[in-house]
Scaffold this motif. Structure first.
Motif, PDB file in Angstrom:
ATOM      1  N   PRO A 190       0.875  -1.197  -0.008  1.00  0.00           N
ATOM      2  CA  PRO A 190      -0.021   0.007   0.023  1.00  0.00           C
ATOM      3  C   PRO A 190       0.875   1.389   0.010  1.00  0.00           C
ATOM      4  N   GLU A 191       0.242   2.389  -0.478  1.00  0.00           N
ATOM      5  CA  GLU A 191       0.877   3.685  -0.442  1.00  0.00           C
ATOM      6  C   GLU A 191      -0.061   4.832  -0.004  1.00  0.00           C
ATOM      7  N   PRO A 192      -0.057   5.473   1.119  1.00  0.00           N
ATOM      8  CA  PRO A 192       1.579   5.305   1.913  1.00  0.00           C
ATOM      9  C   PRO A 192       1.415   3.984   2.788  1.00  0.00           C
ATOM     10  N   LEU A 193       2.477   3.542   3.375  1.00  0.00           N
ATOM     11  CA  LEU A 193       2.416   2.544   4.157  1.00  0.00           C
ATOM     12  C   LEU A 193       1.596   2.542   5.697  1.00  0.00           C
ATOM     13  N   PRO A 194       1.003   1.759   5.967  1.00  0.00           N
ATOM     14  CA  PRO A 194       0.124   2.240   7.281  1.00  0.00           C
ATOM     15  C   PRO A 194       1.058   1.644   8.472  1.00  0.00           C
ATOM     16  N   GLY A 195       0.399   2.220   9.503  1.00  0.00           N
ATOM     17  CA  GLY A 195       1.264   1.732  10.816  1.00  0.00           C
ATOM     18  C   GLY A 195       2.046   2.992  11.625  1.00  0.00           C
ATOM     19  N   GLY A 196       2.295   2.831  12.647  1.00  0.00           N
ATOM     20  CA  GLY A 196       3.021   3.886  13.608  1.00  0.00           C
ATOM     21  C   GLY A 196       2.274   5.129  13.747  1.00  0.00           C
ATOM     22  N   GLU A 197       0.964   5.345  13.608  1.00  0.00           N
ATOM     23  CA  GLU A 197       0.432   6.700  13.568  1.00  0.00           C
ATOM     24  C   GLU A 197       0.597   7.189  15.181  1.00  0.00           C
ATOM     25  N   ASP A 198       0.530   6.380  16.102  1.00  0.00           N
ATOM     26  CA  ASP A 198       0.696   6.879  17.443  1.00  0.00           C
ATOM     27  C   ASP A 198       2.327   7.549  17.868  1.00  0.00           C
ATOM     28  N   LEU A 199       3.101   6.803  17.188  1.00  0.00           N
ATOM     29  CA  LEU A 199       4.431   7.170  17.138  1.00  0.00           C
ATOM     30  C   LEU A 199       4.583   8.535  16.384  1.00  0.00           C
ATOM     31  N   LEU A 200       4.189   8.571  15.075  1.00  0.00           N
ATOM     32  CA  LEU A 200       4.133   9.972  14.820  1.00  0.00           C
ATOM     33  C   LEU A 200       3.323  11.010  15.631  1.00  0.00           C
ATOM     34  N   ALA A 201       2.248  10.688  15.928  1.00  0.00           N
ATOM     35  CA  ALA A 201       1.664  11.368  17.246  1.00  0.00           C
ATOM     36  C   ALA A 201       2.734  11.957  18.114  1.00  0.00           C
ATOM     37  N   ASP A 202       3.440  11.044  18.705  1.00  0.00           N
ATOM     38  CA  ASP A 202       4.257  11.516  19.652  1.00  0.00           C
ATOM     39  C   ASP A 202       5.345  12.492  19.299  1.00  0.00           C
ATOM     40  N   HIS A 203       5.809  12.619  18.076  1.00  0.00           N
ATOM     41  CA  HIS A 203       6.581  13.311  17.503  1.00  0.00           C
ATOM     42  C   HIS A 203       6.174  14.705  17.233  1.00  0.00           C
ATOM     43  N   ALA A 204       4.767  14.635  16.700  1.00  0.00           N
ATOM     44  CA  ALA A 204       4.026  15.797  16.415  1.00  0.00           C
ATOM     45  C   ALA A 204       3.953  16.641  17.573  1.00  0.00           C
ATOM     46  N   LEU A 205       3.945  15.953  18.875  1.00  0.00           N
ATOM     47  CA  LEU A 205       3.642  16.820  20.297  1.00  0.00           C
ATOM     48  C   LEU A 205       4.935  17.870  20.220  1.00  0.00           C
ATOM     49  N   ARG A 206       6.006  17.702  19.768  1.00  0.00           N
ATOM     50  CA  ARG A 206       7.109  18.996  19.848  1.00  0.00           C
ATOM     51  C   ARG A 206       6.514  19.940  18.861  1.00  0.00           C
ATOM     52  N   VAL A 207       5.882  19.629  17.579  1.00  0.00           N
ATOM     53  CA  VAL A 207       5.305  20.707  16.937  1.00  0.00           C
ATOM     54  C   VAL A 207       4.123  21.521  17.473  1.00  0.00           C
ATOM     55  N   ASP A 208       3.366  20.787  18.287  1.00  0.00           N
ATOM     56  CA  ASP A 208       2.203  21.430  18.750  1.00  0.00           C
ATOM     57  C   ASP A 208       2.257  22.301  19.659  1.00  0.00           C
ATOM     58  N   GLU A 209       3.475  22.556  20.143  1.00  0.00           N
ATOM     59  CA  GLU A 209       3.699  23.510  21.332  1.00  0.00           C
ATOM     60  C   GLU A 209       4.172  24.875  20.694  1.00  0.00           C
ATOM     61  N   LEU A 210       4.222  24.572  19.322  1.00  0.00           N
ATOM     62  CA  LEU A 210       4.958  25.872  18.711  1.00  0.00           C
ATOM     63  C   LEU A 210       3.947  26.878  18.069  1.00  0.00           C
ATOM     64  N   PRO A 211       4.149  28.128  17.933  1.00  0.00           N
ATOM     65  CA  PRO A 211       3.170  29.190  17.607  1.00  0.00           C
ATOM     66  C   PRO A 211       2.466  28.803  16.478  1.00  0.00           C
TER      67      PRO A 211
END
Length: 926
Positions: A190-211
């Motif tokens: 499949p394109e894109p590959l599924p999986g790892g959504e929770d991990l990407l959400a953890d990475h996105a926390l850094r961006v969520d704190e920005l203006p």
């Protein structure tokens, strides 16, 4: 208490050692603190579980919620505090205070972990801190093998490893999200590959704190970089034109999310870019792509952004994107565009065509992992020639040569004539690397007449004639390729000028050029089976951009034409012309690309330089090619380059380097059936054995390669190794075999224009000549060399001549050729061969500088010193006699005198005496 079993960890040797050291301190009655920090998913918790699993009898506890703790006695104890970044600031401060107050003598260890960029600076300063980085590809592949029990298709596995970016948690999630059929390659990925959504959400926390303005700019940057090759980042000017707020850049850089450099905006980790895109709602992602499309000034990037914004099949947009891609030279961008076009295509056949073209472009961009992943998305299409062709070309660079040949022959049967031609050329190359002359000729014979490319047609007919044993006719055809070399140079310069001044879509557009990049008959040294021709190289050295396609499109300056001409030059024996052609091919590839051709161009040039005796240059180009082959993912080319390096080392006398490169070549050549590289590696080792005075070993190693029969080596290398075999065989009494090999070498030397062959033939005849004729024969061989460049082969002939004179006690006459040999070897950097010449000169009664002091052997004669050192190495008296070209009785006599002079009673004592010298300092002669 239940004892835990520590989990299996991959690629964490240093981290495991640190955890074990911490636990060891507790066992010894001491305390300690270890802080583990990493980005989400890299294995902090796995290391905590490992620490708990190795505690053994003493307790380990987890402090999973904010709470203070203190040691209350009762023996060693391990406290694990995972994800401390989730604690509130007050609890973290209290924990830090407790750790500072704990006495070092307390037998309590604390292992705490937190996510990078999520904690105040200095809270746990002063404690040992270990940062976990991503897994390397080897460790990730080992983890994948455990997760899939070894069932994953190699192409699928390589793509999963790349997509995981060294993150074990993400890799585990990607594997879990795929079906067994997708993992084994039976179903499309499949394109894109599924999986790892929770991990990407953890990475996105850094961006969520920005203006807000910063998050908007990052979304545009992530969307702009989505179609770019890995590591190139986003065009900052494009992001700003699309509405990105310049004021949003500073907070993103301060948070360590992006870095601006050279007009590009790079995310500090690929998962951060993916997290930004995934975090945004679909309508916001689509809007970002549309804004970028309006801001793009070039047609292809604009269409790609429109394709990214589309949420359904769009035949019109897909067709426009595919057409624009065909006129776009950078292969990585072309691949991205075609992959997007395939995603917008509903028709299965057209979609597969575009995926195959996208895979080919990725291959030409030097990205075989992406190319294989794109083929995996095409699924199992047994009757699609484009898929088989790309798969075969990928196997040619990294796979069994026989598999590559079968795939390419299958492709040729399914493709239209123009593309079938290129598939057959690839099949011929695979057959050449296998050492199958009949299969190589069969592939060339299947090619229809190439009336549109006279140079290719001359090459094809010439090689077919040579392989059929019609050497004169074949050489005549191949010389027409040499006549086209100058014209190719003019076309290269004209094509380059046209490429620089082309129209918007470029005169560099290739039309059908997605597949025309490698329309080159390779063959840096093909030769006839009948006459045993042996020229270094082979078709595997020139699979480059076709001169015909380059000439017609003004593209790439005709690197393939130069390689083809160089191959023809080596076949007919015009070695200097081959080097010139190789240098031009390399210059064209460096100037115009594509990157995938660089290792082959360097390999081609290095082979030519070896034939010309330029061993230092050959080694330099081969080393550069080896690095490029590893970077681009071409293990088969790396194998051939290891063989080149082994040959160069055998000239320079570096036995250790020769053995290492030869072993690397053999290790890769065996599984993939690369007979040419394997043969060259064996020849290199044998030449080193000759240099170090082991002719019996060299003769035994070379005999199967040069003799007729099923065990013989690659047919293009056999004759090149004959002079070495004759030299070794004569020294050990295998004269009949040496005569047979020389007879075949005579026929080959008569057909080639390479003057070195005639000089080597004269040397072979001198070695086999009766004593009354040998001196004149050696003098004739030296006269041949005097008319030719190349110090190494000249020095070898002079050395053998001097040895022959010395063995007949004509020591005064022997000194002149031995001096000349020493000078020749010193000039070309052949150290071991120079040592042999010095030793022979000493034996002839002439003092020679540059040798080590004989140490304990100073009281011995030069001959006694050589015998003593050989015996100390473990050689028997008969082996020493063979190496020094003396009788067994002579060795016995000298060895008795050596024992008496040195006061030793056995070979063991002699070895110990020389070992105490700091090494035997062996100087050997053959």
């Amino acid at each position: 208490m239940t004892l835990q079993t520590p989990p299996e960890l991959f690629g964490r040797r240093a981290e495991i050692a640190a955890v074990e050291s911490l636990v060891g301190r507790v066992r010894a009655g001491h305390g300690g603190v270890l802080v583990l920090t990493a980005q989400p998913g890299l294995g902090r918790t796995a290391l905590v579980e490992y620490a708990r699993g190795i505690c053994g009898a003493f307790p380990s506890v987890r402090a999973a919620v904010p709470s203070r703790f203190a040691y209350e006695g009762g023996g060693p104890r391990l406290v694990c505090v995972d994800d401390v970044h989730r604690w509130d600031p007050a609890s973290r401060a209290a924990l830090a205070a407790d750790l500072r107050r704990a006495p070092a003598s307390t037998p309590m260890a604390v292992l705490l972990t937190y996510t990078e960029h999520r904690i105040g600076a200095g809270e746990f300063a002063g404690h040992t801190t270990l940062r976990l980085g991503p897994l390397d590809d080897g460790a990730a592949a080992a983890l994948l093998d455990r997760l899939t029990l070894g069932t994953a298709d190699p192409a699928v596995g390589a793509w999963l490893v790349r997509e995981a970016a060294g993150n074990p948690r993400l890799l585990t999630a990607l594997v879990a999200a795929l079906t067994p059929g997708q993992l084994t390659g039976r179903s499309p990925l499949p394109e894109p590959l599924p999986g790892g959504e929770d991990l990407l959400a953890d990475h996105a926390l850094r961006v969520d704190e920005l203006p807000g303005p910063t998050r908007g700019l990052l979304l545009l940057a992530a969307a702009a970089a989505e179609h770019e090759p890995d590591g190139t980042g986003a065009d900052l000017a494009l992001v700003l034109r699309a509405g990105g707020d310049p004021a949003g850049l500073a907070p993103a850089e301060a948070a360590g999310v992006v870095v601006a450099a050279g007009g590009r905006l790079h995310f500090t980790h690929p998962l951060l870019r993916r997290a930004v895109l995934q975090r945004a709602a679909p309508d916001r992602r689509g809007a970002a792509h549309l804004r970028l499309a309006h801001a793009c000034r070039d047609r292809l990037p604009r269409l790609i952004q429109l394709a990214c914004a589309a949420d359904d099949h769009d035949a019109r947009l897909a067709a426009s994107l595919a057409a624009a891609a065909a006129a776009h030279p950078p292969h990585a961008e072309r691949s991205a565009a075609l992959a997007r076009a395939a995603a917008l295509t509903s028709d299965p056949g057209t979609r597969t065509d575009r995926l195959a073209d996208a895979a080919e472009a990725a291959r030409l961009a030097g990205d075989p992992v992406r190319a294989r992943a794109l083929l995996s998305r095409a699924g199992a299409v047994p009757a699609h020639g484009g898929v088989h062709r790309v798969r075969g070309l990928l196997a040619l660079a990294d796979g069994p040569a026989d598999d590559a040949r079968e795939s390419l022959l299958t492709a040729a049967a399914l493709l239209p004539p123009a593309r079938a031609r290129r598939a057959l050329i690839g099949a011929a190359e695979a057959a050449w690397s296998m050492g199958d002359a009949a299969a190589y000729r069969d592939a060339l014979t299947r090619l229809p007449p190439c009336d549109d490319d006279p140079l290719l047609e001359a090459y094809r007919t010439g090689m077919c004639a040579v392989l059929a044993g019609h050497t004169t006719e074949g050489h005549a055809s191949l010389r027409r390729c040499l006549a086209g070399l100058r014209g190719a140079g003019r076309a290269e310069r004209a094509g380059g000028a046209a490429g620089q001044g082309g129209e918007a879509d470029g005169v560099r557009a290739l039309g059908d050029a997605l597949h025309a990049e490698e329309d080159g008959l390779c063959g840096a040294g093909q030769t006839g089976e009948a006459d045993g021709a042996g020229v270094l190289g082979g078709p595997l050295h020139a699979r480059a951009t076709g001169f015909d396609a380059a000439r017609q499109a003004g593209e790439a300056g005709g690197a393939g034409g130069f390689m083809r001409a160089g191959a023809a030059a080596l076949v007919v024996g015009e070695v200097e012309v081959a080097c010139e052609a190789g240098a031009r091919a390399l210059a064209a590839v460096r100037a115009y690309g594509p990157e995938v051709l660089l290792p082959r161009a360097l390999e081609h040039l290095a082979y030519g330089e070896l034939r010309a005796g330029r061993h230092t240059s050959a080694r330099a180009h081969a080393l550069e090619g080896l690095r490029a082959a590893h970077r681009i993912g071409q293990p088969n080319v790396a194998v051939s380059l290891h063989a080149v390096l082994a040959l160069a080392a055998s000239v320079e006398g570096d036995a250790a380097a020769c053995a290492a490169h030869a072993a690397a070549a053999a290790a890769g050549a065996g599984p993939h059936g690369l007979a040419q590289a394997a043969t060259l590696a064996v020849w290199a080792v044998a030449r080193t054995e000759l240099a170090t005075g082991r002719p019996a070993d060299a003769a035994a190693r070379l005999a199967p390669l040069v003799a007729p029969g099923p065990r013989r080596g690659h047919f293009a290398v056999r004759m090149l190794a004959v002079p070495c075999f004759v030299e070794a065989a004569v020294q050990v009494g295998r004269v009949a075999e040496a005569r047979r090999a020389t007879a075949e070498f005579t026929r080959w030397a008569g057909a080639t224009a390479d003057g070195l062959a005639s000089a080597q033939l004269a040397r072979c005849r001198a070695l086999l000549a009766p004593p009354v004729k040998a001196a004149a024969a050696f003098a004739s061989a030296v006269a041949h060399h005097d008319r030719l460049p190349g110090e190494f082969e000249r020095g070898r002939t002079q050395l053998l001549y001097g040895q022959w004179l010395r063995r007949r006690r004509r020591t005064r006459e022997a000194r002149a050729p031995l001096r000349d040999a020493l000078v020749s070897f010193e000039r070309c950097g052949a150290r071991a061969w120079a040592d042999r010449s010095r030793a022979e000169l000493r034996a002839a009664g002439e003092a020679v500088g540059g040798e080590r002091s004989p140490g304990p052997l100073s009281a011995l004669t030069p001959q006694q010193q050589r015998i003593a050192r050989h015996v100390a190495e473990g050689a028997t008296n008969r082996e020493v006699a063979v190496r020094l070209s003396v009788s067994h009785r002579t060795v016995d006599h000298h060895l008795r005198n050596v024992f008496a002079a040195l006061g030793v009673r056995s070979r063991v004592e002699l070895s110990r005496l020389l070992a105490g010298e700091g090494g035997s300092g062996v100087v050997t002669v053959g």
